[in-house]
Design an enzyme around this catalytic site. Sequence first.
Site, PDB file in Angstrom:
ATOM      1  N   ASP A  78       4.364 -41.148 -15.452  1.00 34.19           N
ATOM      2  CA  ASP A  78       4.040 -41.018 -14.740  1.00 34.19           C
ATOM      3  C   ASP A  78       3.914 -39.926 -13.249  1.00 34.19           C
ATOM      4  O   ASP A  78       4.949 -38.803 -13.307  1.00 34.19           O
ATOM      5  CB  ASP A  78       5.954 -41.673 -13.724  1.00 34.19           C
ATOM      6  CG  ASP A  78       6.473 -41.815 -12.622  1.00 34.19           C
ATOM      7  OD1 ASP A  78       6.625 -42.638 -12.086  1.00 34.19           O
ATOM      8  OD2 ASP A  78       6.586 -40.614 -12.290  1.00 34.19           O
ATOM      9  N   GLN A 115      11.188 -47.999  -7.669  1.00 37.53           N
ATOM     10  CA  GLN A 115      11.689 -46.685  -8.437  1.00 37.53           C
ATOM     11  C   GLN A 115      12.926 -45.735  -8.090  1.00 37.53           C
ATOM     12  O   GLN A 115      12.539 -45.979  -6.439  1.00 37.53           O
ATOM     13  CB  GLN A 115       9.989 -45.819  -8.622  1.00 37.53           C
ATOM     14  CG  GLN A 115      10.431 -44.809  -9.915  1.00 37.53           C
ATOM     15  CD  GLN A 115       9.211 -43.271  -9.801  1.00 37.53           C
ATOM     16  OE1 GLN A 115       9.652 -42.313  -9.682  1.00 37.53           O
ATOM     17  NE2 GLN A 115       8.525 -44.400 -10.004  1.00 37.53           N
ATOM     18  N   ASN A 172      14.004 -38.184 -27.033  1.00 38.07           N
ATOM     19  CA  ASN A 172      14.515 -39.229 -25.564  1.00 38.07           C
ATOM     20  C   ASN A 172      13.725 -40.405 -26.226  1.00 38.07           C
ATOM     21  O   ASN A 172      13.758 -41.978 -25.243  1.00 38.07           O
ATOM     22  CB  ASN A 172      13.216 -38.872 -24.157  1.00 38.07           C
ATOM     23  CG  ASN A 172      14.245 -37.739 -23.785  1.00 38.07           C
ATOM     24  OD1 ASN A 172      15.551 -37.010 -23.795  1.00 38.07           O
ATOM     25  ND2 ASN A 172      13.566 -36.866 -22.770  1.00 38.07           N
ATOM     26  N   ILE A 203      11.576 -34.039 -25.326  1.00 39.27           N
ATOM     27  CA  ILE A 203      10.392 -35.584 -25.501  1.00 39.27           C
ATOM     28  C   ILE A 203      10.459 -36.377 -26.618  1.00 39.27           C
ATOM     29  O   ILE A 203      10.737 -37.627 -26.584  1.00 39.27           O
ATOM     30  CB  ILE A 203       8.681 -34.748 -25.751  1.00 39.27           C
ATOM     31  CG1 ILE A 203       8.523 -34.035 -24.321  1.00 39.27           C
ATOM     32  CG2 ILE A 203       7.888 -36.078 -25.455  1.00 39.27           C
ATOM     33  CD1 ILE A 203       7.448 -33.420 -24.204  1.00 39.27           C
ATOM     34  N   LYS A 247      12.056 -37.018 -18.115  1.00 39.35           N
ATOM     35  CA  LYS A 247      11.494 -35.957 -18.335  1.00 39.35           C
ATOM     36  C   LYS A 247      11.401 -34.291 -18.688  1.00 39.35           C
ATOM     37  O   LYS A 247      12.707 -33.691 -18.833  1.00 39.35           O
ATOM     38  CB  LYS A 247      10.963 -35.122 -16.634  1.00 39.35           C
ATOM     39  CG  LYS A 247       9.949 -34.058 -15.971  1.00 39.35           C
ATOM     40  CD  LYS A 247      10.068 -32.806 -14.938  1.00 39.35           C
ATOM     41  CE  LYS A 247      11.010 -32.598 -15.179  1.00 39.35           C
ATOM     42  NZ  LYS A 247      11.140 -31.663 -13.805  1.00 39.35           N
ATOM     43  N   TYR A 277       3.163 -34.615  -6.410  1.00 39.87           N
ATOM     44  CA  TYR A 277       3.349 -33.349  -7.676  1.00 39.87           C
ATOM     45  C   TYR A 277       2.177 -32.149  -8.282  1.00 39.87           C
ATOM     46  O   TYR A 277       2.316 -31.131  -8.489  1.00 39.87           O
ATOM     47  CB  TYR A 277       3.601 -34.280  -9.062  1.00 39.87           C
ATOM     48  CG  TYR A 277       4.495 -35.281  -9.361  1.00 39.87           C
ATOM     49  CD1 TYR A 277       5.610 -35.898  -8.129  1.00 39.87           C
ATOM     50  CD2 TYR A 277       4.678 -36.247 -10.005  1.00 39.87           C
ATOM     51  CE1 TYR A 277       6.958 -36.344  -7.560  1.00 39.87           C
ATOM     52  CE2 TYR A 277       6.295 -37.014 -10.125  1.00 39.87           C
ATOM     53  CZ  TYR A 277       6.545 -37.135  -9.175  1.00 39.87           C
ATOM     54  OH  TYR A 277       7.655 -38.035  -9.334  1.00 39.87           O
ATOM     55  N   SER A 288       9.802 -46.938  -3.749  1.00 36.43           N
ATOM     56  CA  SER A 288      10.486 -46.258  -4.631  1.00 36.43           C
ATOM     57  C   SER A 288      11.222 -45.518  -3.483  1.00 36.43           C
ATOM     58  O   SER A 288      10.618 -45.414  -2.576  1.00 36.43           O
ATOM     59  CB  SER A 288       9.552 -44.677  -5.236  1.00 36.43           C
ATOM     60  OG  SER A 288      10.617 -44.057  -5.725  1.00 36.43           O
TER      61      SER A 288
END
Length: 298
Positions: A63, A179, A260, A257, A250, A68, A157
């Site tokens: 994502d 989102q 999760n 990572i 995130k 970003y 979003s």
Amino acid sequence: RWYQRRVHGELEMEEGSRRSLSVKLYNGLEMPQIGLGISQITDLAEVENSVLWSYQAGYRHYDTAARYGNEHELALSLKKHNIPREDVFITTKIWYTELAYEKAWASVEASLKRLETTYVDQLLIHFPYVPTAERHEAWRAMEEMFERGMAKSIGVSNFLPEHLDELLAVCKIKPAVNQMEIHPYYYDEKTINYCREKGIALVAYSPLSFGNGDLLKEPILLELGKKYNKTAAQIALRWGIDQGFVIIPKSKRENLIKDNINITDFRLEESEIEEIRKLNKNQKVFTWEYVLSMNQSV
């Protein structure tokens, strides 16, 4: 339960790594239910590591967003690790300043160039806080992009029911997803129920309340962690999965990572889901005012 018809691949394994669960969008597209959020990670080496560790762990969903500043870093990372484009689901977003028709086209063409691809799997309007006409112009452009194969799904979003009402009244193609921020401390029941009723899938960003330490100390999460041999964070993430949400936690730390996505080998009971939902404080991290004042993007 309503979401059991939509969730596939429960408890499946692939080549020793965990396969992400998936949600089928109304247009038939399968969307991996666990994705890696990469907002605020712009250093190329950090993106490269995050992509490598996540892919090895079983992630197939990334994502990003124009805002970003790491779309190209994501493309370079996928290329460096020889990850085929068709093997991953990529979401990007149009920032609110680019929502007029021509601006939306320019934004997406630039995103595709940075991502070194001819299409994204999902294209979203990042925030709705512009005049209604601009949102609808951007949506018209996105519908054309969908029809041309530049986006396999289009959505929104941070939209509230009033924004969706306006869009659904004029759109040709219904949003596939909304989102929005969802975690045990922020559960917008009105918007969640609205999206479910309209067949719009929900994607939960900041599913751990942006790493809120208080959340991870909640007794119910710790108690269930002992029961299922999981961390409080893993319980909170599974809470999202068991309600049918796509989640995009995130992290740029290898252990987190991997942790999760290591949530596919158990399922919370309905009573446990309800108990966690009682933690709701309507405590939203990413308010629009916060995003603007702190120059943040989500």
